[in-house]
Design a protein around this motif. Structure first.
Motif, PDB file in Angstrom:
ATOM      1  N   LEU A 179       9.745  -5.809 -18.398  1.00  0.00           N
ATOM      2  CA  LEU A 179      11.021  -5.405 -17.837  1.00  0.00           C
ATOM      3  C   LEU A 179      12.078  -6.424 -18.254  1.00  0.00           C
ATOM      4  O   LEU A 179      11.749  -7.475 -18.809  1.00  0.00           O
ATOM      5  N   THR A 180      13.348  -6.127 -17.989  1.00  0.00           N
ATOM      6  CA  THR A 180      14.424  -6.961 -18.506  1.00  0.00           C
ATOM      7  C   THR A 180      15.241  -7.612 -17.389  1.00  0.00           C
ATOM      8  O   THR A 180      15.375  -7.047 -16.299  1.00  0.00           O
ATOM      9  N   PRO A 181      15.807  -8.806 -17.653  1.00  0.00           N
ATOM     10  CA  PRO A 181      16.672  -9.453 -16.658  1.00  0.00           C
ATOM     11  C   PRO A 181      18.050  -8.816 -16.649  1.00  0.00           C
ATOM     12  O   PRO A 181      18.414  -8.060 -17.558  1.00  0.00           O
ATOM     13  N   LYS A 193      11.237   2.892 -17.582  1.00  0.00           N
ATOM     14  CA  LYS A 193      12.698   2.849 -17.553  1.00  0.00           C
ATOM     15  C   LYS A 193      13.212   2.889 -16.118  1.00  0.00           C
ATOM     16  O   LYS A 193      14.177   2.190 -15.773  1.00  0.00           O
ATOM     17  N   ALA A 194      12.582   3.700 -15.281  1.00  0.00           N
ATOM     18  CA  ALA A 194      13.003   3.788 -13.881  1.00  0.00           C
ATOM     19  C   ALA A 194      12.693   2.492 -13.139  1.00  0.00           C
ATOM     20  O   ALA A 194      13.498   2.026 -12.329  1.00  0.00           O
ATOM     21  N   PHE A 195      11.530   1.883 -13.408  1.00  0.00           N
ATOM     22  CA  PHE A 195      11.215   0.574 -12.831  1.00  0.00           C
ATOM     23  C   PHE A 195      12.274  -0.445 -13.237  1.00  0.00           C
ATOM     24  O   PHE A 195      12.744  -1.243 -12.412  1.00  0.00           O
ATOM     25  N   ASP A 196      12.636  -0.457 -14.525  1.00  0.00           N
ATOM     26  CA  ASP A 196      13.586  -1.435 -15.044  1.00  0.00           C
ATOM     27  C   ASP A 196      14.956  -1.262 -14.399  1.00  0.00           C
ATOM     28  O   ASP A 196      15.615  -2.248 -14.030  1.00  0.00           O
ATOM     29  N   LEU A 197      15.378  -0.014 -14.237  1.00  0.00           N
ATOM     30  CA  LEU A 197      16.674   0.261 -13.625  1.00  0.00           C
ATOM     31  C   LEU A 197      16.694  -0.139 -12.157  1.00  0.00           C
ATOM     32  O   LEU A 197      17.643  -0.789 -11.683  1.00  0.00           O
TER      33      LEU A 197
END
Length: 218
Positions: A35-37, A184-188
């Motif tokens: 995932l991204t910061p 993508k939903a986790f990341d958002l």
């Protein structure tokens, strides 16, 4: 009536061994996901000349794993087959929170306690929700909602005192039950929760510093 895609997903999760029929294009053996910061924050965020340590979040056993959790029912926790996080979820969140604080450009220094950073303030997260929930929708077809909820405590390290505490929750419905859409939903959801928690923490520390003579030596 459960749509075939969700039916396959639920069957695969409960069975615990068969591959996800609807994820076969995205989920291959040993697929790892990260995932991204956050990198964008309010321009009105104050700058604090303080050092911050972010602790590893506490979490239940169901979340404290590198497996990607999905709840097919309110009373079950299962995991996506052949798909894992790059590390345990709490460690991922700790790393991303540190990077997000750094990306804000509003703190003097931030790190984890293991690097020996002498903290003025400690951020103590509790990762309470970090999973997908299967939501029944007989009319439009079942969906998977990603839920992320963190409780954040800000601790004055000098006085060993909690100066603020708040919870941050974000829910994002995945575009489909494909692994890529779930990630993508986790990341958002996590990104939104981290943005709010970082901004809130910096503002609480700034207020505490302003009202604490010890923090502002003449």
């Amino acid at each position: 009536m459960i749509k075939p895609a969700i039916a396959i997903l639920t069957f695969a999760l409960v069975g615990g061994c068969a591959g996800l029929g609807t994820l076969k294009q995205a989920a291959k053996p040993n697929d790892l996901y990260l995932l991204t910061p956050k990198s964008t924050f309010s321009s009105a965020l104050p700058r604090i000349q303080k050092q911050i340590v972010v602790e590893e979040p506490t979490a239940t056993a169901a979340v404290n794993t590198d497996q990607i959790a999905i709840q097919p029912t309110p009373f079950q926790v299962q995991y996506l087959p052949r798909a894992r996080w790059v590390d345990r979820a709490p460690l991922i969140v700790q790393t991303l929170l540190i990077e997000s604080f750094e990306n804000s450009g509003k703190v003097a220094a931030v790190g984890r306690s293991t690097v020996g950073l002498r903290a003025d303030y400690v951020i103590a997260p509790d990762l309470r929700e970090f999973q997908g929930i299967v939501i029944a929708d007989p009319e439009n077809g079942d969906k998977i909602r990603i839920e992320v909820r963190m409780n954040i405590k800000v601790i004055d390290e000098y006085d060993d005192k909690i100066i603020a505490s708040n919870s941050f929750q974000e829910n994002v419905v995945a575009a489909s039950d494909q692994t890529s859409d779930l990630i993508k939903a986790f990341d958002l959801a996590l990104g939104r929760a981290m943005r709010d928690s970082v901004e809130w923490s910096i503002r609480r520390i700034n207020t505490h510093v302003a009202n604490n003579p010890r923090s502002n030596p003449s």
